[in-house]
Every structure is written in C-alpha cells, then in structure tokens.
Scaffold this motif. Structure first.
Motif, PDB file in Angstrom:
ATOM      1  N   ARG A 156       0.841  -1.197   0.000  1.00  0.00           N
ATOM      2  CA  ARG A 156       0.000   0.000   0.000  1.00  0.00           C
ATOM      3  C   ARG A 156       0.880   1.252   0.000  1.00  0.00           C
ATOM      4  NH1 ARG A 156      -5.147  -1.608   0.776  1.00  0.00           N
ATOM      5  NH2 ARG A 156      -5.487  -3.644   1.742  1.00  0.00           N
ATOM      6  N   ARG A 157       1.758   1.319  -0.971  1.00  0.00           N
ATOM      7  CA  ARG A 157       2.708   2.436  -1.035  1.00  0.00           C
ATOM      8  C   ARG A 157       1.984   3.768  -1.199  1.00  0.00           C
ATOM      9  NH1 ARG A 157       5.076   1.269  -5.609  1.00  0.00           N
ATOM     10  NH2 ARG A 157       3.890   2.802  -6.790  1.00  0.00           N
ATOM     11  N   TYR A 158       2.409   4.735  -0.421  1.00  0.00           N
ATOM     12  CA  TYR A 158       1.890   6.084  -0.609  1.00  0.00           C
ATOM     13  C   TYR A 158       2.959   7.073  -0.167  1.00  0.00           C
ATOM     14  CZ  TYR A 158      -1.052  10.206  -0.615  1.00  0.00           C
ATOM     15  OH  TYR A 158      -1.563  11.451  -0.877  1.00  0.00           O
ATOM     16  N   LYS A 159       3.424   7.885  -1.084  1.00  0.00           N
ATOM     17  CA  LYS A 159       4.415   8.950  -0.861  1.00  0.00           C
ATOM     18  C   LYS A 159       5.802   8.405  -0.555  1.00  0.00           C
ATOM     19  CE  LYS A 159       1.441  12.843   0.282  1.00  0.00           C
ATOM     20  NZ  LYS A 159       1.129  13.929   1.223  1.00  0.00           N
ATOM     21  N   VAL A 160       5.938   7.553   0.478  1.00  0.00           N
ATOM     22  CA  VAL A 160       7.263   7.014   0.788  1.00  0.00           C
ATOM     23  C   VAL A 160       7.635   5.943  -0.235  1.00  0.00           C
ATOM     24  CG1 VAL A 160       7.140   7.509   3.244  1.00  0.00           C
ATOM     25  CG2 VAL A 160       6.248   5.344   2.408  1.00  0.00           C
ATOM     26  N   PRO A 161       8.900   5.833  -0.620  1.00  0.00           N
ATOM     27  CA  PRO A 161       9.306   4.890  -1.683  1.00  0.00           C
ATOM     28  C   PRO A 161       9.483   3.472  -1.156  1.00  0.00           C
ATOM     29  CG  PRO A 161      11.209   6.120  -0.941  1.00  0.00           C
ATOM     30  CD  PRO A 161      10.028   6.667  -0.169  1.00  0.00           C
ATOM     31  N   TRP A 162       8.453   2.921  -0.568  1.00  0.00           N
ATOM     32  CA  TRP A 162       8.556   1.591   0.040  1.00  0.00           C
ATOM     33  C   TRP A 162       7.439   0.708  -0.474  1.00  0.00           C
ATOM     34  CZ3 TRP A 162      12.151  -0.717   3.090  1.00  0.00           C
ATOM     35  CH2 TRP A 162      11.814  -1.921   3.677  1.00  0.00           C
ATOM     36  N   GLY A 163       7.785  -0.443  -1.014  1.00  0.00           N
ATOM     37  CA  GLY A 163       6.788  -1.421  -1.410  1.00  0.00           C
ATOM     38  C   GLY A 163       6.076  -1.081  -2.702  1.00  0.00           C
ATOM     39  N   SER A 164       5.023  -1.838  -2.964  1.00  0.00           N
ATOM     40  CA  SER A 164       4.209  -1.640  -4.167  1.00  0.00           C
ATOM     41  C   SER A 164       2.851  -1.088  -3.750  1.00  0.00           C
ATOM     42  CB  SER A 164       4.024  -2.972  -4.904  1.00  0.00           C
ATOM     43  OG  SER A 164       3.105  -3.801  -4.212  1.00  0.00           O
ATOM     44  N   ARG A 165       1.987  -0.875  -4.738  1.00  0.00           N
ATOM     45  CA  ARG A 165       0.613  -0.478  -4.419  1.00  0.00           C
ATOM     46  C   ARG A 165      -0.365  -1.535  -4.929  1.00  0.00           C
ATOM     47  NH1 ARG A 165      -1.780   2.051  -8.741  1.00  0.00           N
ATOM     48  NH2 ARG A 165      -0.441   2.755 -10.430  1.00  0.00           N
ATOM     49  N   PHE A 166       0.070  -2.779  -4.892  1.00  0.00           N
ATOM     50  CA  PHE A 166      -0.721  -3.890  -5.410  1.00  0.00           C
ATOM     51  C   PHE A 166      -2.104  -3.949  -4.777  1.00  0.00           C
ATOM     52  CE2 PHE A 166      -1.597  -8.599  -5.416  1.00  0.00           C
ATOM     53  CZ  PHE A 166      -1.861  -8.699  -6.772  1.00  0.00           C
ATOM     54  N   LEU A 167      -2.186  -3.761  -3.470  1.00  0.00           N
ATOM     55  CA  LEU A 167      -3.470  -3.872  -2.789  1.00  0.00           C
ATOM     56  C   LEU A 167      -4.333  -2.630  -2.922  1.00  0.00           C
ATOM     57  CD1 LEU A 167      -2.630  -5.875   0.451  1.00  0.00           C
ATOM     58  CD2 LEU A 167      -3.409  -6.682  -1.776  1.00  0.00           C
ATOM     59  N   GLU A 168      -3.797  -1.604  -3.543  1.00  0.00           N
ATOM     60  CA  GLU A 168      -4.593  -0.409  -3.799  1.00  0.00           C
ATOM     61  C   GLU A 168      -5.231  -0.432  -5.192  1.00  0.00           C
ATOM     62  OE1 GLU A 168      -5.225   2.198  -1.596  1.00  0.00           O
ATOM     63  OE2 GLU A 168      -4.380   0.770  -0.192  1.00  0.00           O
ATOM     64  N   LEU A 169      -4.840  -1.385  -6.024  1.00  0.00           N
ATOM     65  CA  LEU A 169      -5.416  -1.478  -7.359  1.00  0.00           C
ATOM     66  C   LEU A 169      -6.888  -1.875  -7.277  1.00  0.00           C
ATOM     67  CD1 LEU A 169      -2.519  -3.356  -9.184  1.00  0.00           C
ATOM     68  CD2 LEU A 169      -2.963  -0.896  -9.158  1.00  0.00           C
ATOM     69  N   GLN A 170      -7.688  -1.319  -8.175  1.00  0.00           N
ATOM     70  CA  GLN A 170      -9.128  -1.580  -8.128  1.00  0.00           C
ATOM     71  C   GLN A 170      -9.450  -3.071  -8.223  1.00  0.00           C
ATOM     72  OE1 GLN A 170     -11.577   0.498  -7.519  1.00  0.00           O
ATOM     73  NE2 GLN A 170     -13.083  -1.161  -7.667  1.00  0.00           N
ATOM     74  N   GLU A 171      -8.719  -3.791  -9.062  1.00  0.00           N
ATOM     75  CA  GLU A 171      -8.985  -5.225  -9.245  1.00  0.00           C
ATOM     76  C   GLU A 171      -8.744  -6.041  -7.983  1.00  0.00           C
ATOM     77  OE1 GLU A 171      -8.600  -3.263 -12.950  1.00  0.00           O
ATOM     78  OE2 GLU A 171      -7.237  -3.329 -11.247  1.00  0.00           O
ATOM     79  N   MET A 172      -8.002  -5.495  -7.029  1.00  0.00           N
ATOM     80  CA  MET A 172      -7.667  -6.258  -5.823  1.00  0.00           C
ATOM     81  C   MET A 172      -8.622  -5.997  -4.663  1.00  0.00           C
ATOM     82  SD  MET A 172      -5.378  -8.419  -6.319  1.00  0.00           S
ATOM     83  CE  MET A 172      -5.069  -8.857  -4.608  1.00  0.00           C
ATOM     84  N   GLN A 173      -9.720  -5.284  -4.918  1.00  0.00           N
ATOM     85  CA  GLN A 173     -10.645  -4.991  -3.825  1.00  0.00           C
ATOM     86  C   GLN A 173     -11.626  -6.135  -3.559  1.00  0.00           C
ATOM     87  OE1 GLN A 173      -9.448  -2.479  -2.212  1.00  0.00           O
ATOM     88  NE2 GLN A 173      -8.088  -2.421  -4.014  1.00  0.00           N
ATOM     89  N   ASN A 174     -11.988  -6.899  -4.568  1.00  0.00           N
ATOM     90  CA  ASN A 174     -12.928  -8.006  -4.374  1.00  0.00           C
ATOM     91  C   ASN A 174     -12.294  -9.279  -3.832  1.00  0.00           C
ATOM     92  OD1 ASN A 174     -15.235  -6.628  -5.117  1.00  0.00           O
ATOM     93  ND2 ASN A 174     -15.102  -7.213  -7.268  1.00  0.00           N
ATOM     94  N   PRO A 175     -11.115  -9.677  -4.299  1.00  0.00           N
ATOM     95  CA  PRO A 175     -10.536 -10.937  -3.794  1.00  0.00           C
ATOM     96  C   PRO A 175     -10.213 -10.870  -2.305  1.00  0.00           C
ATOM     97  CG  PRO A 175      -9.435 -10.219  -5.808  1.00  0.00           C
ATOM     98  CD  PRO A 175     -10.280  -9.076  -5.350  1.00  0.00           C
ATOM     99  N   THR A 176     -10.098 -12.050  -1.706  1.00  0.00           N
ATOM    100  CA  THR A 176      -9.626 -12.155  -0.331  1.00  0.00           C
ATOM    101  C   THR A 176      -8.107 -12.197  -0.337  1.00  0.00           C
ATOM    102  OG1 THR A 176     -11.601 -13.390   0.284  1.00  0.00           O
ATOM    103  CG2 THR A 176      -9.717 -13.540   1.768  1.00  0.00           C
TER     104      THR A 176
END
Length: 551
Positions: free
Chosen positions: A309-329
């Motif tokens: 859930r990367r935001y502003k700081v250069p750490w990690g990805s934003r994979f779980l913030e993608l729209q397609e990743m909101q429905n899956p568990t």
C-alpha cells in the motif's frame, strides 16, 4: 541502520492510513488528485472513477494505473459516520452464519449487522480511548470489520472428516506462468542485498530441519507463508482440476517475494508495480475471474499489508490499492484494520507437525515444562523511534529484582538461532510482545506455541488481526497493558505480571496449549490430522465458508 529506517517507514505508512481513515469519517470530505490523464479530479474518497460520483458498481475493466481501496466504497459522502454500511450490498454474505461466542445466532442479514453494530458500539473503546470523534468512528469500524470476519469462521466439529467433506467445496489452483512464483526464488541469494535466503526455501518453504529440536522443527523464515500455503493447497483434499467445479480459486502469485526484492534497490515505482499488474492482466483473460469479478479468488501475500500500500514514501508496491484487488480475499501476516477482505493469518513458526501425535507430544512436553522466569523479552530497542516502548520495557526488565525478567538481545544476532528464542519462551510464564517494525510480531506465535503467555500493548498486534485463529476474549490467552501507560511510565510491567495469581496463569497456559496451539501451526504438506485442525485447515475451511455465505 537499515532496521531503523525500515521501522520509521512502516510506522509512517500505518499512521498515514489511520489518519486517512479519520479524515474519511467526516461528511463531504474528499481527497482528490488532479492529473492530465483525467478531465475531472480523481477523488480516492469517492470511488474508483474520475469525478466526485460514488460508484456503486465494480469496474470490471483493467484499471491498473488507478489508486483505490475498498474503503472507497465503504465510506460514502452521504453517510456521515462513514461506517454504517460495512460493505456494499454485493459484497455482503447472503446466508448468515453465527458470530463466535454468541449464544443467540442471528437468523438473517439484518440480525447479523444489527449485532455487529451493537458489538462495535460496546467494544470500540475497550483497548484505546479515542481522543476525537473521527478516531471513535475509526475504532468502531475496525471492530465492525473484525466481527464480520468472525462471522465467516468455519466451526470445528468433533468429527473432522465430516467437517472436511468436499461436497460443494472445490478448490482450484491456477497454473500461473513461472515468472509469477518460482522464478522469483531463483535468485534466492540476492533477493535481499547481502542476505542468502536459499536455505529457507528448502522443504517446501519450511527451511532446513533443526535436528536438535526433534521431529517437525525447521528453520522457517518469517516471510515463507506463500511457499508453505502453495505447497499445502496443491494437496488440498478438495482440490479440483476443472474450473467449473470450483468454489474457491487460489492465485499462487508470490507477491511478498516480488516486493521484497525491491526494498533496498533504487528502482522506479513502475518496476515495483509491474509484476502485480501483469498477474491481474493474466487473470482478466480468464472467465473464472470475470464471472464474479474475483470475489471467489484468494491471494496469499507473505508480508504485512503496508508493503503493498505504497503512498508517498518509496517503500513497497501499491498492489493492494489497485481496483482489481478490492474483491478478492487477501491472506497476510498483518492486515489493514479497515479493509474487510484483508484477512490476517498466523505468522509461520518453526514447528510444522505431520500427525496428531506430533502435536500431542509437544503439548505434553510444554505443559509440564518448569517456568523459571516470570517474564522474558526477545527483541531489540528501537532508538531511532522515540514513540516505541521497547527501550522502556528493556529497562524495566533488566532492572527488575530477583532476576525475574530475562532479556535476549536480538540486535547482536542472538535471535538468529531459533533454539535460543524457543528455550527462553519455554522457560518463561509471560513473553513481552511490543510492536517492532510494524504492529504484529512473529514472536507472538513463537511464544504461544511454547506455552508462554503473550503480553500485548496495542490491539493491532493481535486483537484486531487474527479473527479466525485467536478468540474474541483476549483474556483467555494474553495480558493487555496499554502502550501509552508504558510510554508515560505510569506502570511497571514486571510488577503488574507479578500480581497474577497461580490459578490465572495456569488457566491461560492450559487454554493456549490445549485449545489454541494446534490451530496456530502450519502442518507438513503431507499432514494427516484426524483430531486437530491446523492453521491451514482453519484458514481454508473459513475461506470456503466466506464464499458460501456470499452465494
């Protein structure tokens, strides 16, 4: 130095999302981006589309270049409290199962959500006293989502074989291109600069056997969850090879190792995000994904949610913030408390039994083990983080009278040998579990499987995390001391624990060893349990229950 930087970054990420949630709790408040890509402002607090409209539909086209999160559909501008609807209607379970520890089972959706509302109102201030109205709303929402997750917990049964009937419970495992999983392990000596992880990938992710600890003990890395569960699900008794027979779809993308390899490398955000976007594009081509927009799919990500859930700081990805990743568990070792489809499951420990007898033998051993130490702490200080209470706890521990507290300093590599940690925990009645780089700790589970009662300082370490594997009543297995009280030196932790009676300690330890322990360990992929359900069984039984309730 690296540990200090990592700790600061992860703390900032957590604080950002908490503050963001507080902001979202107020009516008509929106956070928007202005971009040349969109004609209108793109407001992450108003759904996943440009403009201020609230979308009630899932966008099924690929939108990998957008930032979103399922809080964007939970928190609506017309709802002042921002938490009255736990989920949009399409995500709510239609057949309601019981909320654990409730004598009166809810008979329908209205009853369940009414009960969850009541519990949230009663319990939101149990651990943290809110300092503002926004914080009160955030805490209530955290409790609400946790209780909704508990409603998906599959009940145990005295007849385990009956519980594990595969009728209507087909599990399909995608055969992904190797670039999404096994190829990520090829450079195991270079995933982390200067660290060779190759030995940890042996034995299906358990690592090398620890011969002097006996059968079932391995040098398991804390980030091995993806390998362990993938190996196990391939041998799931309900696995099917025809997609039309499946109720649950397992996506073996090793997102944790994908993100880990970029942590200490100077690469662009596009590079960090590329593989996660690619796996979603691959899934978009499958009818099985499109049929339910991924709602019956599960991802295992062997790191904490904030790494995705990367935001502003250069750490990690934003994979779980993608729209397609909101429905899956998403199964993680640490969840985001305001994301209902983030499910936290136990950190891997060093113990991986294969049979009921392996578990029973270990239970007998630690139940009769003399506890020479009242308290212990295995960890290191966080001198670069003034808000961390570890230094205070270490000072209270080492200065305690009668040597009642033992400190194992992990900054000098004393914890690299699993036996040092396990011996300490087996000798101790209580094990201190303050937050480290993030709220949760593997050490909580290491202490529990050793029969050592964890002492917890924030509910985000355990109580707001593991809805399927730890009971709602924390007093049955832990002691809670407010982090703020320790920070302001209003309490002495060792003195508080001294006051616990023998019967209190024995009752908690017995519950931990005989009731909790089997469900906290991940068994061998060839495990044959007839008496117990391990962490894997509980997780997948509950995933299938979650899918069943959504039908």
């Amino acid at each position: 130095m690296i540990v200090s930087v990592v700790s600061k970054i992860k703390t900032k990420i957590f604080l950002f999302f908490f503050l963001l949630y507080l902001l979202l709790s107020f009516n008509n408040f929106h956070i928007c981006f202005f971009s040349r890509k969109f004609n209108d402002p793109y407001c992450i607090t108003a759904g996943s589309k440009p403009g201020f409209q609230i979308s009630s539909q899932q966008n099924e086209s690929f939108t990998g270049d957008r930032v979103s999160g399922d809080h964007t559909k939970i928190l609506r501008s017309e709802d002042k409290k921002g938490h009255d609807d736990v989920l949009e209607q399409e995500d709510k379970p239609k057949n309601i199962g019981p909320v654990p520890d409730q004598e009166d089972k809810p008979k329908n959706k209205a009853d369940l959500y009414s009960l969850i509302d009541v519990k949230a109102e009663e319990e939101y201030s149990k651990y943290i006293k809110p300092k503002s109205e926004g914080e009160r709303y955030a805490l209530k929402a955290a409790v609400k989502y946790l209780n909704l997750q508990r409603s998906w917990l599959a009940p145990g049964d005295e007849n385990i074989n009956k519980t594990r009937s595969c009728e209507g419970k087909g599990v399909y495992v995608y055969d992904l291109p190797s670039k999404f999983n096994s190829d990520l392990l090829v450079g195991c000596n270079d995933i982390l600069p200067g660290v060779n992880l190759c030995s940890y990938f042996k034995n299906e992710g358990f690592g090398e056997a620890i011969e002097n600890l006996g059968k079932g003990w391995f040098r398991t890395h804390m980030y091995s969850l993806e390998l362990i569960l993938h190996s196990r699900v391939l041998k799931h008794p309900c696995r099917v090879f025809n997609e039309t027979q499946a109720k649950l779809f397992y996506v073996p993308y090793y997102g944790g190792y994908d993100v880990l390899r970029w942590h200490y490398r100077n690469v662009s955000d596009d590079v960090k995000d590329r593989l996660g976007i690619d796996v979603l594009k691959w899934l978009e081509s499958k009818e099985s994904w499109r049929r339910n927009a991924g709602k019956d799919h599960v991802f295992v990500l062997g790191k904490i949610t904030w790494d995705f859930r990367r935001y502003k700081v250069p750490w990690g990805s934003r994979f779980l913030e993608l729209q397609e990743m909101q429905n899956p568990t998403k199964l993680l070792i640490e969840r985001q408390p305001w994301q209902v489809n983030d499910i936290a499951i136990p950190h891997p420990t060093y113990f991986h039994p294969q049979t009921d007898d392996d578990i029973t033998s270990w239970q007998i051993k630690i139940a009769s083990k003399p506890r020479r130490n009242l308290v212990s702490f295995a960890g290191g200080a966080r001198p670069g983080n003034p808000d961390n209470i570890r230094s205070t706890l270490i000072e209270q521990c080492v200065s305690s009278s009668s040597n009642q507290c033992r400190f194992l300093n992990c900054t000098n590599r004393g914890c690299m040998n699993p036996k040092n940690v396990l011996d300490l925990f087996q000798d101790s009645e209580f094990c201190l579990q303050p937050p480290g780089d993030s709220a949760t700790r593997r050490s909580v589970f290491d202490s529990l499987i050793c029969g050592c009662i964890p002492v917890v300082f924030t509910p985000y370490t355990a109580y707001y995390q593991y809805a399927w594997h730890l009971p709602e009543d924390h007093r049955r297995y832990s002691v809670y001391i407010r982090e703020q009280d320790v920070k302001e030196t209003r309490v002495n932790v060792v003195e508080i624990l001294k006051a616990k009676t023998l019967s209190e300690k024995e009752e908690m330890r017995s519950y931990i060893i005989h009731q909790l322990l089997p469900g906290l360990v991940y068994g061998d992929s060839n495990a044959k349990f007839k008496k117990f359900r391990d962490a894997f069984d509980i997780t997948f039984d509950s995933l299938l229950e979650k899918i069943k309730q959504s039908e």
